[in-house]
Each structure stands twice: as structure tokens, then as C-alpha cells.
Scaffold this active site. Structure first.
Site, PDB file in Angstrom:
ATOM      1  N   ILE A 155     -16.500  40.979  37.424  1.00 63.72           N
ATOM      2  CA  ILE A 155     -16.947  42.164  36.859  1.00 63.72           C
ATOM      3  C   ILE A 155     -18.215  42.893  37.730  1.00 63.72           C
ATOM      4  CG2 ILE A 155     -17.759  43.405  34.735  1.00 63.72           C
ATOM      5  CD1 ILE A 155     -15.537  41.275  33.171  1.00 63.72           C
ATOM      6  N   THR A 233     -21.922  44.084  28.434  1.00 58.08           N
ATOM      7  CA  THR A 233     -20.495  44.216  28.064  1.00 58.08           C
ATOM      8  C   THR A 233     -20.060  42.825  28.198  1.00 58.08           C
ATOM      9  OG1 THR A 233     -20.060  44.696  30.341  1.00 58.08           O
ATOM     10  CG2 THR A 233     -20.100  46.525  28.573  1.00 58.08           C
ATOM     11  N   SER A 234     -21.113  41.713  28.386  1.00 62.86           N
ATOM     12  CA  SER A 234     -20.729  40.762  28.523  1.00 62.86           C
ATOM     13  C   SER A 234     -20.402  39.529  27.203  1.00 62.86           C
ATOM     14  CB  SER A 234     -21.741  39.799  29.491  1.00 62.86           C
ATOM     15  OG  SER A 234     -21.131  38.805  30.085  1.00 62.86           O
ATOM     16  N   ARG A 235     -21.776  39.002  26.814  1.00 59.55           N
ATOM     17  CA  ARG A 235     -21.680  38.181  25.574  1.00 59.55           C
ATOM     18  C   ARG A 235     -22.668  38.721  25.007  1.00 59.55           C
ATOM     19  NH1 ARG A 235     -16.929  38.030  26.027  1.00 59.55           N
ATOM     20  NH2 ARG A 235     -15.671  36.201  26.200  1.00 59.55           N
ATOM     21  N   ASP A 259     -21.300  46.206  24.052  1.00 59.21           N
ATOM     22  CA  ASP A 259     -20.122  46.142  23.669  1.00 59.21           C
ATOM     23  C   ASP A 259     -19.732  44.851  22.864  1.00 59.21           C
ATOM     24  OD1 ASP A 259     -17.380  47.073  23.599  1.00 59.21           O
ATOM     25  OD2 ASP A 259     -16.811  45.445  24.850  1.00 59.21           O
ATOM     26  N   GLU A 264     -21.367  38.953  16.483  1.00 55.13           N
ATOM     27  CA  GLU A 264     -20.350  39.864  16.243  1.00 55.13           C
ATOM     28  C   GLU A 264     -18.936  39.142  15.648  1.00 55.13           C
ATOM     29  OE1 GLU A 264     -19.325  40.680  20.257  1.00 55.13           O
ATOM     30  OE2 GLU A 264     -17.531  39.608  20.391  1.00 55.13           O
ATOM     31  N   HIS A 296     -16.500  45.373  20.956  1.00 50.88           N
ATOM     32  CA  HIS A 296     -15.707  44.438  22.137  1.00 50.88           C
ATOM     33  C   HIS A 296     -14.565  45.210  22.579  1.00 50.88           C
ATOM     34  CE1 HIS A 296     -16.158  40.193  23.507  1.00 50.88           C
ATOM     35  NE2 HIS A 296     -15.359  40.737  24.376  1.00 50.88           N
ATOM     36  N   GLN A 297     -14.596  46.253  23.174  1.00 44.92           N
ATOM     37  CA  GLN A 297     -13.470  47.002  23.563  1.00 44.92           C
ATOM     38  C   GLN A 297     -13.531  47.381  25.025  1.00 44.92           C
ATOM     39  OE1 GLN A 297     -14.206  50.961  21.425  1.00 44.92           O
ATOM     40  NE2 GLN A 297     -13.640  51.461  23.605  1.00 44.92           N
ATOM     41  N   ALA A 298     -14.453  46.728  25.779  1.00 41.80           N
ATOM     42  CA  ALA A 298     -14.609  46.901  27.149  1.00 41.80           C
ATOM     43  C   ALA A 298     -12.903  46.576  28.078  1.00 41.80           C
ATOM     44  CB  ALA A 298     -15.933  46.036  27.981  1.00 41.80           C
TER      45      ALA A 298
HETATM   46  P1  NAI Z   1     -17.444  35.562  36.967  1.00 44.37           P
HETATM   47  O1  NAI Z   1     -17.369  34.214  36.518  1.00 44.37           O
HETATM   48  O2  NAI Z   1     -16.282  36.374  37.768  1.00 44.37           O
HETATM   49  O3  NAI Z   1     -19.019  36.024  37.276  1.00 44.37           O
HETATM   50  C1  NAI Z   1     -20.025  35.727  36.501  1.00 44.37           C
HETATM   51  C2  NAI Z   1     -20.971  35.547  37.449  1.00 44.37           C
HETATM   52  O4  NAI Z   1     -22.205  35.084  36.684  1.00 44.37           O
HETATM   53  C3  NAI Z   1     -20.828  34.643  38.543  1.00 44.37           C
HETATM   54  O5  NAI Z   1     -21.122  34.991  39.893  1.00 44.37           O
HETATM   55  C4  NAI Z   1     -21.863  33.358  38.188  1.00 44.37           C
HETATM   56  O6  NAI Z   1     -22.446  32.781  39.320  1.00 44.37           O
HETATM   57  C5  NAI Z   1     -23.000  34.412  37.494  1.00 44.37           C
HETATM   58  N1  NAI Z   1     -23.789  33.568  36.570  1.00 44.37           N
HETATM   59  C6  NAI Z   1     -23.627  32.323  36.057  1.00 44.37           C
HETATM   60  N2  NAI Z   1     -24.910  32.035  35.637  1.00 44.37           N
HETATM   61  C7  NAI Z   1     -25.668  32.948  36.007  1.00 44.37           C
HETATM   62  C8  NAI Z   1     -27.202  33.164  35.462  1.00 44.37           C
HETATM   63  N3  NAI Z   1     -27.670  31.869  35.065  1.00 44.37           N
HETATM   64  N4  NAI Z   1     -27.715  33.996  36.236  1.00 44.37           N
HETATM   65  C9  NAI Z   1     -27.168  34.847  36.887  1.00 44.37           C
HETATM   66  N5  NAI Z   1     -25.828  34.906  37.118  1.00 44.37           N
HETATM   67  C10 NAI Z   1     -25.080  33.891  36.666  1.00 44.37           C
HETATM   68  O7  NAI Z   1     -16.962  36.298  35.539  1.00 44.37           O
HETATM   69  P2  NAI Z   1     -16.538  37.956  34.978  1.00 44.37           P
HETATM   70  O8  NAI Z   1     -14.998  37.832  35.093  1.00 44.37           O
HETATM   71  O9  NAI Z   1     -17.493  38.942  36.018  1.00 44.37           O
HETATM   72  O10 NAI Z   1     -17.060  37.996  33.746  1.00 44.37           O
HETATM   73  C11 NAI Z   1     -18.219  38.094  33.216  1.00 44.37           C
HETATM   74  C12 NAI Z   1     -18.693  38.262  31.794  1.00 44.37           C
HETATM   75  O11 NAI Z   1     -17.976  39.123  31.302  1.00 44.37           O
HETATM   76  C13 NAI Z   1     -17.547  37.150  30.999  1.00 44.37           C
HETATM   77  O12 NAI Z   1     -18.402  35.740  31.034  1.00 44.37           O
HETATM   78  C14 NAI Z   1     -17.387  37.502  29.730  1.00 44.37           C
HETATM   79  O13 NAI Z   1     -18.507  36.773  28.914  1.00 44.37           O
HETATM   80  C15 NAI Z   1     -17.585  38.968  29.993  1.00 44.37           C
HETATM   81  N6  NAI Z   1     -16.360  39.639  29.490  1.00 44.37           N
HETATM   82  C16 NAI Z   1     -16.100  40.600  28.600  1.00 44.37           C
HETATM   83  C17 NAI Z   1     -15.493  41.288  28.020  1.00 44.37           C
HETATM   84  C18 NAI Z   1     -15.505  42.426  27.128  1.00 44.37           C
HETATM   85  O14 NAI Z   1     -14.553  43.026  26.606  1.00 44.37           O
HETATM   86  N7  NAI Z   1     -16.512  43.033  27.060  1.00 44.37           N
HETATM   87  C19 NAI Z   1     -13.988  41.059  28.776  1.00 44.37           C
HETATM   88  C20 NAI Z   1     -14.116  40.068  29.835  1.00 44.37           C
HETATM   89  C21 NAI Z   1     -15.183  39.373  30.300  1.00 44.37           C
END
Ligand code: NAI
Length: 341
Positions: A155, A233-235, A259, A264, A296-298
């Protein structure tokens, strides 16, 4: 495979049933979230299918194992709500959807940023009341601004590319690993400290882990420029919400788009419009004119929902028929042995 689907909303059912024409799993949909109170509903099912705010902590996992569950199939990417030590102890397997549409979340993050920056949420309400005054609606050009992206995985990488190629921002990145594609584009990897100090906008795209819990706390906010825009938009747990309220009150944080929210589970995905919100921190956040919160709709696009349904059911099929699953978060060795024999 006989699977109970927790936290089912009508849209989940629609997409899962459509995708299940190919797999023919025996799906049983229930509205409640998975919790210690509802875990017994899984009696007689080999798999439970859960989402982001279901609870799969140690007592729930013990109960699931007791009633015969073998697989926890997550219909999301993050697995911070699953106690993997308990999963190992009880010889369960867990799989997830590593990527269903990173574009959905990356594009939405930009939407949150631009809505906040150009005050579109406020303008929308004004125009509906025939108030066409522009006072208070001034934003800034994103062009040329420094944007810090924390986490450049699927993302974050897309968000960084949109910001660099689309808006011509100076993008700083922070991750445990550098993404060569972004380095090639001229994006600089820097320490978190440098990113916090130099950015006009900070976007969070890293997972929630013990290391990233409250990544944005009072100390981090103190390092930011005055008026920094923060987008998450992560957690929710990445931000210390109480510290954030302090940052907003003193103007260090110029705007906040979220988001996700650390508490939540008690709020999101439900219609609580007839109830009193008991979470004072959340209620305080909603009072700021420069805070935009969505529930949480992203991820919520047609493409993402289709991919989630397809991959969830495929993961269950792979668990049922093959030794290992490439989308496994944890795969019990005893189960693999059982399958071999
Ligand atoms: P991903 O696993 O592809 O990328 C996460 C990145 O964060 C990786 O490159 C990893 O090395 C890095 N990372 C891990 N620990 C770190 C730290 N301490 N400092 C800096 N970088 C660090 O995951 P993706 O698919 O990009 O998703 C990211 C997050 O988005 C998910 O973990 C999830 O929590 C959230 N998400 C939210 C959604 C929403 O609807 N709001 C939907 C899907 C995911």
C-alpha cells in the site's frame, strides 16, 4: 469445507456466496463477532472465517480448538487480532489475504489527505445550507511538499508513487527494508526521526506490531513541524490517541485523517446512531474541525471485496486439499504431517 463466517454483513455474504459457486464450501453466516461469548458457535465447523475486529486471543483460540476448529481463515491482510502463540499451542492453522487491492487503501489515503487539506468535507455541508463563503476553507498546494510515508510495502509503495508522480511531492520513506523501485523514482529512505522532523504530511502504512504500537506518541508529535498533517489508514494502535489530541490542541498536528482507531472494535462497522458514544477520547476527536474520521472503509471497493471473497475461499480450499498454503500466517506441522499420511 464446513466454515462458519463471523461478523457477516450483507455485502460480505453477497461476495462470498458469488465466489463460492466455484468452491462449493459449506458456508454458515453469522452476524456476531468472534469472541469468547460466541466461540462456541463454531462447534462442528472445521474452519472459522473472521475479519479485522473479531477477537482471536488465547482463550478464544483454546475454545475454538476444543470445539474442533482446525483453521482460522482471515478475510483481511492484518493479523494483529490473532494470538499466534495460542494458535501454535493448539495446533491450528491461520491464513490471510496478503493483498486484495492495495490500490483501494492507497487511493483512499490520498482522498482523506486531499479532503482534509482542501476542506471538502466542510464545503459540502456549507453548500447544502446555501453558505457559499470561502472563509476557513483555504488549503495548500500539495505540489512540492514533503510527505513522509512510514511503511512502503504494497500500500505504502502505491501511495508514495501517487504522491511522487502525480503531485510532484518530495517523498521521504521509512521502512525496515528499502524498496528499490521507490529508490529508482528518487524517493529517499530516512530514519523515522528525520521523517518526523522534515515532513509536512505523514502517512502511516506499516502494520501494527509491538514495535509500531504508538509509533506516533507525544515524543513523536513533539518532533513534527508545526501544522503537520497525519493520515492513518493502517491500524489505530499506531497512534496514541490521547497524545494526538494534545498535538491537535497545540497545533503541532494541523489536521488528522484516520480510517482506523485504536479502540475501534467497540464502534466501527455498526450503526450506533441511536446510542451514546461512551469513548471520550473518540468523542473528543470528532469535535475538531480539522479531524476527519471514517469507519475502516479504505479497503471497501468492488475490486477489493471480490478479491477478498475469492482468496478467502481459495485459502480454505488449499488448506483442505494441499500440504501448505502460500497465504498461511501459521501452519501447524502436525497438520502437515497428518495430511501427508
Ligand atoms: P505490507 O506487508 O505489504 O507492507 C507493510 C510494510 O511496513 C512493509 O514494507 C514492512 O517492512 C513495513 N514495516 C514493518 N514494520 C515496520 C516498522 N517498524 N517501521 C517501518 N516500516 C515497517 O502491508 P500492506 O498490504 O501495505 O498493508 C499495510 C497495512 O495496512 C496493513 O498492515 C494493515 O494494517 C493496513 N490495512 C488497512 C486497510 C483498511 O481498510 N484501512 C485494508 C488493508 C490493510
Amino acid at each position: 469445507m464446513k466454515t462458519i463466517v463471523f461478523s457477516t454483513k450483507p455485502y460480505d455474504r453477497l461476495f462470498l456466496e458469488a465466489a463460492n459457486e466455484e468452491f462449493e464450501h459449506e458456508l454458515y453466516f453469522v452476524e456476531p463477532r468472534l469472541s469468547i461469548e460466541t466461540a462456541s458457535l463454531a462447534h462442528g465447523f472445521e474452519a472459522v472465517c473472521i475479519f479485522v475486529n473479531d477477537t482471536a486471543d488465547a482463550p478464544v483460540i483454546a475454545r475454538l480448538a476444543e470445539v474442533g476448529v482446525k483453521l482460522i481463515a482471515l478475510r483481511c491482510a492484518g493479523f494483529n487480532n490473532v494470538d499466534l502463540q495460542a494458535v501454535e499451542k493448539h495446533h491450528l492453522c491461520v491464513n490471510r489475504i496478503p493483498a486484495y487491492s492495495p490500490y483501494s487503501v492507497a487511493e483512499y489515503s490520498i482522498a482523506l489527505l486531499m479532503t482534509l487539506n482542501r476542506k471538502i468535507h466542510r464545503a459540502y455541508n456549507r453548500v447544502r445550507e446555501s453558505n457559499f463563503a470561502l472563509n476557513g476553507l483555504m488549503g495548500f498546494d500539495l505540489h512540492g511538499k514533503t510527505v513522509g510515508v512510514v511503511g512502503t510495502g504494497r500500500i505504502g509503495c502505491i501511495a508514495a508513487k501517487i504522491l511522487k508522480s502525480g503531485y510532484d511531492c518530495h517523498v521521504l520513506a521509512n521502512d525496515l527494508f528499502e524498496n528499490p523501485e521507490l529508490v529508482e523514482l528518487g524517493i529517499d529512505y530516512v530514519s523515522l526521526d528525520e521523517l518526523l522532523r522534515a515532513s509536512d504530511v505523514i502517512m502511516l502504512h506499516c502494520p501494527l506490531t509491538p514495535e509500531t504500537h504508538h509509533l506516533i506518541d507525544a515524543a513523536a508529535i513533539r518532533k513534527m513541524k508545526h501544522g503537520t498533517v497525519v493520515i492513518n489508514t493502517s491500524r489505530g494502535g499506531l497512534i496514541d490517541s490521547t497524545a494526538m489530541i494534545g498535538g491537535l490542541k497545540c497545533g503541532k498536528v494541523g489536521a488528522l485523517g484516520i480510517d482506523v482507531y485504536e479502540e475501534e472494535e467497540a464502534l466501527f462497522f455498526e450503526d450506533l446512531s441511536e446510542q451514546v458514544i461512551r469513548d471520550d477520547v473518540f468523542a473528543r476527536l470528532t469535535t475538531f474541525p480539522n479531524v476527519l474520521i471514517t469507519g475502516h472503509q479504505a479497503y471497501f471497493t468492488h475490486e477489493a471485496m471480490s478479491n477478498i471473497a475469492q482468496t478467502t475461499l481459495s485459502n480454505i480450499f488449499v488448506f483442505e486439499t494441499q500440504e501448505t498454503c502460500e497465504n498461511a500466517v501459521y501452519c501447524d506441522r502436525i497438520r502437515i504431517k497428518e495430511k501427508k499420511n
